[in-house]
Design a protein around this motif. Sequence first.
Motif, mmCIF file in Angstrom:
data_model
loop_
_atom_site.group_PDB
_atom_site.id
_atom_site.type_symbol
_atom_site.label_atom_id
_atom_site.label_comp_id
_atom_site.label_asym_id
_atom_site.label_seq_id
_atom_site.Cartn_x
_atom_site.Cartn_y
_atom_site.Cartn_z
ATOM 1 N N SER A 90 0.841 -1.197 0.000
ATOM 2 C CA SER A 90 0.000 0.000 0.000
ATOM 3 C C SER A 90 0.878 1.249 0.000
ATOM 4 O O SER A 90 1.939 1.287 0.601
ATOM 5 C CB SER A 90 -0.960 0.009 1.187
ATOM 6 O OG SER A 90 -0.266 0.044 2.409
ATOM 7 N N ARG A 91 0.396 2.255 -0.707
ATOM 8 C CA ARG A 91 1.119 3.522 -0.817
ATOM 9 C C ARG A 91 0.786 4.376 0.395
ATOM 10 O O ARG A 91 -0.374 4.518 0.775
ATOM 11 C CB ARG A 91 0.721 4.252 -2.091
ATOM 12 C CG ARG A 91 1.549 5.494 -2.349
ATOM 13 C CD ARG A 91 1.272 6.032 -3.755
ATOM 14 N NE ARG A 91 2.227 7.047 -4.104
ATOM 15 C CZ ARG A 91 1.986 8.345 -4.014
ATOM 16 N NH1 ARG A 91 0.817 8.782 -3.605
ATOM 17 N NH2 ARG A 91 2.911 9.214 -4.364
ATOM 18 N N LEU A 92 1.814 4.944 0.984
ATOM 19 C CA LEU A 92 1.633 5.837 2.119
ATOM 20 C C LEU A 92 1.409 7.258 1.611
ATOM 21 O O LEU A 92 1.875 7.617 0.525
ATOM 22 C CB LEU A 92 2.860 5.778 3.026
ATOM 23 C CG LEU A 92 3.140 4.393 3.625
ATOM 24 C CD1 LEU A 92 4.484 4.370 4.325
ATOM 25 C CD2 LEU A 92 2.036 4.000 4.582
ATOM 26 N N LEU B 279 11.805 3.204 9.571
ATOM 27 C CA LEU B 279 11.017 2.123 8.982
ATOM 28 C C LEU B 279 11.652 1.622 7.689
ATOM 29 O O LEU B 279 11.682 0.421 7.424
ATOM 30 C CB LEU B 279 9.583 2.588 8.718
ATOM 31 C CG LEU B 279 8.718 2.814 9.955
ATOM 32 C CD1 LEU B 279 7.454 3.574 9.581
ATOM 33 C CD2 LEU B 279 8.385 1.492 10.623
ATOM 34 N N GLN B 280 12.181 2.545 6.902
ATOM 35 C CA GLN B 280 12.841 2.165 5.659
ATOM 36 C C GLN B 280 14.128 1.382 5.954
ATOM 37 O O GLN B 280 14.384 0.346 5.344
ATOM 38 C CB GLN B 280 13.154 3.400 4.820
ATOM 39 C CG GLN B 280 13.712 3.065 3.458
ATOM 40 C CD GLN B 280 13.912 4.303 2.598
ATOM 41 O OE1 GLN B 280 13.566 5.411 2.990
ATOM 42 N NE2 GLN B 280 14.472 4.110 1.430
ATOM 43 N N VAL C 238 9.495 0.997 1.663
ATOM 44 C CA VAL C 238 10.416 1.258 0.564
ATOM 45 C C VAL C 238 9.998 2.574 -0.081
ATOM 46 O O VAL C 238 8.812 2.822 -0.296
ATOM 47 C CB VAL C 238 10.437 0.099 -0.463
ATOM 48 C CG1 VAL C 238 9.089 -0.119 -1.102
ATOM 49 C CG2 VAL C 238 11.503 0.321 -1.509
ATOM 50 N N ALA C 239 10.982 3.439 -0.338
ATOM 51 C CA ALA C 239 10.715 4.736 -0.966
ATOM 52 C C ALA C 239 11.160 4.670 -2.418
ATOM 53 O O ALA C 239 12.260 4.194 -2.724
ATOM 54 C CB ALA C 239 11.460 5.839 -0.235
ATOM 55 N N TYR D 139 6.026 3.081 0.046
ATOM 56 C CA TYR D 139 5.118 1.940 0.072
ATOM 57 C C TYR D 139 5.505 1.001 1.200
ATOM 58 O O TYR D 139 6.683 0.849 1.515
ATOM 59 C CB TYR D 139 5.194 1.167 -1.246
ATOM 60 C CG TYR D 139 4.691 1.943 -2.429
ATOM 61 C CD1 TYR D 139 3.393 1.755 -2.894
ATOM 62 C CD2 TYR D 139 5.489 2.872 -3.082
ATOM 63 C CE1 TYR D 139 2.917 2.470 -3.985
ATOM 64 C CE2 TYR D 139 5.030 3.597 -4.157
ATOM 65 C CZ TYR D 139 3.743 3.395 -4.596
ATOM 66 O OH TYR D 139 3.261 4.114 -5.666
ATOM 67 N N VAL D 140 4.514 0.324 1.744
ATOM 68 C CA VAL D 140 4.762 -0.740 2.707
ATOM 69 C C VAL D 140 5.371 -1.887 1.922
ATOM 70 O O VAL D 140 4.891 -2.235 0.831
ATOM 71 C CB VAL D 140 3.449 -1.198 3.390
ATOM 72 C CG1 VAL D 140 3.696 -2.367 4.316
ATOM 73 C CG2 VAL D 140 2.818 -0.036 4.146
ATOM 74 N N THR D 141 6.442 -2.483 2.445
ATOM 75 C CA THR D 141 7.062 -3.592 1.732
ATOM 76 C C THR D 141 6.146 -4.804 1.732
ATOM 77 O O THR D 141 5.269 -4.946 2.584
ATOM 78 C CB THR D 141 8.420 -3.976 2.343
ATOM 79 O OG1 THR D 141 8.229 -4.316 3.692
ATOM 80 C CG2 THR D 141 9.426 -2.862 2.211
ATOM 81 N N THR D 142 6.376 -5.676 0.811
ATOM 82 C CA THR D 142 5.541 -6.872 0.692
ATOM 83 C C THR D 142 6.143 -8.041 1.467
ATOM 84 O O THR D 142 5.531 -9.090 1.569
ATOM 85 C CB THR D 142 5.376 -7.279 -0.784
ATOM 86 O OG1 THR D 142 6.666 -7.460 -1.349
ATOM 87 C CG2 THR D 142 4.612 -6.221 -1.545
ATOM 88 N N THR D 143 7.317 -7.854 2.044
ATOM 89 C CA THR D 143 8.018 -8.957 2.711
ATOM 90 C C THR D 143 8.257 -8.704 4.180
ATOM 91 O O THR D 143 9.266 -9.098 4.721
ATOM 92 C CB THR D 143 9.359 -9.220 2.026
ATOM 93 O OG1 THR D 143 10.127 -8.009 2.060
ATOM 94 C CG2 THR D 143 9.200 -9.691 0.621
#
Length: 77
Positions: free
Chosen positions: A31-33, A57-58, A64-65, A72-76
């Motif tokens: 998801s996009r922040l 957080l990154q 991930v920016a 975006y929230v990472t998928t992993t």
Amino acid sequence: MTSPRANVPLRLQLYRDLRAAIEGGSLAPASRLPPTREHARSLGVSRNTLLWAMARLQAEGYVVARVGDGSYVTTTV
């Protein structure tokens, strides 16, 4: 009675809240922040406070920016 968060810096509180939202699924993978200026304004904090939390957080792999595209929230996680 004082709150347990009273002695915790705001930037750390924000980081913990965002991390919990990611880990708890409130912020879904990929998801996009919101843009940092808009996000900080909606939370009532300074942009620098939010940027500190986002950088941590990154660094920890939660976010991930993408230059010119947002964060975006990472998928992993």
